[in-house]
Scaffold this active site. Structure first.
Site, PDB file in Angstrom:
ATOM      1  N   SER A  38       0.351  -1.006   0.387  1.00  0.00           N
ATOM      2  CA  SER A  38      -0.045  -0.068   0.420  1.00  0.00           C
ATOM      3  C   SER A  38       0.525   1.206   0.313  1.00  0.00           C
ATOM      4  CB  SER A  38      -1.108  -0.220   1.290  1.00  0.00           C
ATOM      5  OG  SER A  38      -1.749   0.566   1.132  1.00  0.00           O
ATOM      6  N   HIS A  68      -8.109  -5.697   0.188  1.00  0.00           N
ATOM      7  CA  HIS A  68      -6.378  -4.504   0.508  1.00  0.00           C
ATOM      8  C   HIS A  68      -5.720  -5.495   1.595  1.00  0.00           C
ATOM      9  CE1 HIS A  68      -4.146  -1.136  -0.497  1.00  0.00           C
ATOM     10  NE2 HIS A  68      -4.198  -1.268   1.201  1.00  0.00           N
TER      11      HIS A  68
HETATM   12  C1  GTR Z   1      -5.482   4.882   1.926  1.00  0.00           C
HETATM   13  C2  GTR Z   1      -4.997   5.089   0.202  1.00  0.00           C
HETATM   14  C3  GTR Z   1      -3.917   4.330  -0.188  1.00  0.00           C
HETATM   15  C4  GTR Z   1      -3.563   3.035   0.322  1.00  0.00           C
HETATM   16  C5  GTR Z   1      -4.240   2.730   1.548  1.00  0.00           C
HETATM   17  C6  GTR Z   1      -3.121   2.476   2.463  1.00  0.00           C
HETATM   18  O1  GTR Z   1      -6.308   5.799   2.379  1.00  0.00           O
HETATM   19  O2  GTR Z   1      -5.651   5.928  -0.253  1.00  0.00           O
HETATM   20  O3  GTR Z   1      -3.105   5.184  -1.841  1.00  0.00           O
HETATM   21  O4  GTR Z   1      -2.139   3.350   0.304  1.00  0.00           O
HETATM   22  O5  GTR Z   1      -4.320   4.172   2.541  1.00  0.00           O
HETATM   23  O6  GTR Z   1      -1.523   2.314   2.741  1.00  0.00           O
HETATM   24  O7  GTR Z   1      -3.331   0.901   3.536  1.00  0.00           O
END
Ligand code: GTR
Length: 425
Positions: free
Chosen positions: A266, A408
């Site tokens: 991420s 995610h």
């Molecule tokens: C989210 C962000 C993403 C990603 C994520 C993370 O809120 O929009 O770009 O980086 O966080 O790091 O878990």
């Protein structure tokens, strides 16, 4: 949608009892708060992505075509690096930072006796100040030269394992063993790999206006007002931290300097890519669900966009990046060129099916485009390959991609793929 909410609320008792003008006033205030975010609602329809033209990776700034790896390495690669430094991630300030290492703890029988655990404090000094980074390192026993994964963690070293000897990271606020599912330590060790992790807060707090609580005071920067348009911020600093961990690892005889891997998830995937793009000592670079301003193409209007990311996380990128919020097509580069900076080393991009915010297709297309640079090295590219089905990795030459089922996250499946691909080193 919003009018349905309005009608529903009108049926709620306290609202029913209010005077009509009060209800309308409250509704107007609510709409004023909600409308700006509504206007920026993310697009999740492929048909609405629209047409876009990517900057040509293989045309130099003077208009000449890149036709061989020498031109790529001597000219074009440098040009692209500078575009990312000046417009997106920023440059780390120049300063004389002194570094020292201290082994704080070592255990010969970690992970069921299969691994050596070492915890090392790296102290950085500069500008009359110091800051510590605590590395947790597991190394497989009996391997003379082991490949190594470097991967920062989100919640502190002690959250990555149930190993009771692991020291809690200074800024961690999470319970021990809170995020073990993301760290397949046994699999890594069983596969003959070492792994080094550190809490990303040791380098830069993940919030705005906290510059004084980051590595930056060592460079002479204490508040945001000290930053130039192209000074790096959090992502640049996390990337810098990963390189400093590699500096330490390369002092060890049992670490194979030819097989070092940087991996991030991420926002830390964005940092891993930026680190691997600059630091060519890393032989393999892995982006796990890095999404917008990571592996995904910025010009695709799908999921998170440059405008939204800059609004939500203004402390991640250099100030100049904000100037592209209104017109992403004016960016002089796009993210495929970031991936191309890894060539001819191994590059791996992974997405998750339920992580549409990160635009999996945009991540794949970006890698596919980047893979054209690998042809300059006589390596296979992803040209002509279709977007792969879930859980069916596509690996060609030195480029690897998969999209897995699920959210995610970093899963054991991801690690399994990374290790198998890294075995090509
Ligand atoms: C989210 C962000 C993403 C990603 C994520 C993370 O809120 O929009 O770009 O980086 O966080 O790091 O878990």
């Amino acid at each position: 949608m919003l009018h349905l909410v309005f009608h529903y609320l009108c049926k709620v008792k306290i609202i029913k009892n209010m005077r009509k003008t009060t209800v309308i006033l409250l509704w107007a205030a609510f709409m004023l708060m909600v409308l700006p975010t509504q206007a920026q609602e993310a697009n999740y329809e492929e048909a609405k992505v629209g047409n876009f033209v990517l900057p040509d990776m293989l045309t130099m700034l003077d208009g000449q075509q890149v036709t061989n790896k020498k031109q790529w390495e001597d000219v074009r690669r440098q040009e692209i690096l500078k575009l990312f430094q000046d417009n997106e991630y920023g440059i780390m300030p120049e300063a004389n930072i002194e570094t020292s290492y201290r082994i704080v703890e070592e255990g010969e029988d970690a992970l069921g006796g299969k691994a050596i655990r070492r915890q090392v404090e790296i102290t950085f000094s500069g500008n009359g100040q110091t800051r510590q980074l605590l590395v947790l390192l597991y190394m497989p026993k009996g391997v003379k030269k082991c490949p190594v994964f470097v991967s920062p963690n989100f919640q502190g070293n002690a959250t990555t394992t149930t190993d009771p000897a692991v020291i809690e990271s200074k800024y961690s606020t999470n319970e021990r063993a809170h995020q073990t599912s993301r760290w397949s330590y046994e699999r890594i060790i069983d596969s003959g790999y070492a792994v080094a992790t550190f809490h990303y807060y040791d380098i830069y707090f993940d919030s705005d206006n906290k510059l004084s609580e980051t590595i930056y005071p060592l460079f002479g920067f204490n508040t945001n007002a000290d930053l130039q348009d192209n000074t790096g911020k959090a992502i640049a600093a996390w990337a810098w931290g990963c390189s400093r961990v590699l500096d330490y690892l390369l002092t060890l005889d049992n670490i194979d300097e030819q097989r070092t891997i940087i991996l991030g998830h991420s926002r830390l995937g964005k940092a891993a890519l930026w680190c691997g793009a600059q630091d060519q000592r890393f032989a393999m670079v892995i982006s796990n669900d890095s999404g917008c301003s990571g592996a995904a193409l910025s010009r695709r209007n799908y999921g998170e966009t440059v405008a939204t990311i800059n609004k939500s996380f203004p402390w991640w990128f250099c100030n100049k990046y904000q100037s592209y919020n209104q017109d992403v097509s004016s960016l002089p580069m796009d993210q495929h060129e970031l991936l191309a900076l890894v060539a001819p080393r191994l590059v791996y991009v992974a997405s998750a099916q339920e992580d549409q915010w990160a635009d999996p297709r945009g991540e794949f297309l970006s890698l596919q485009e980047a893979s054209k640079v690998y042809a300059l090295y006589g390596l296979d590219t992803l040209e002509g390959s279709a977007f792969p089905a879930v859980n069916e990795p596509l690996w060609k030459g030195n480029c690897g991609y998969h999209i897995r089922t699920g959210i995610h996250d970093v899963t054991d499946y991801d690690w399994q793929c990374y290790i198998e691909f890294a075995n090509r080193l």
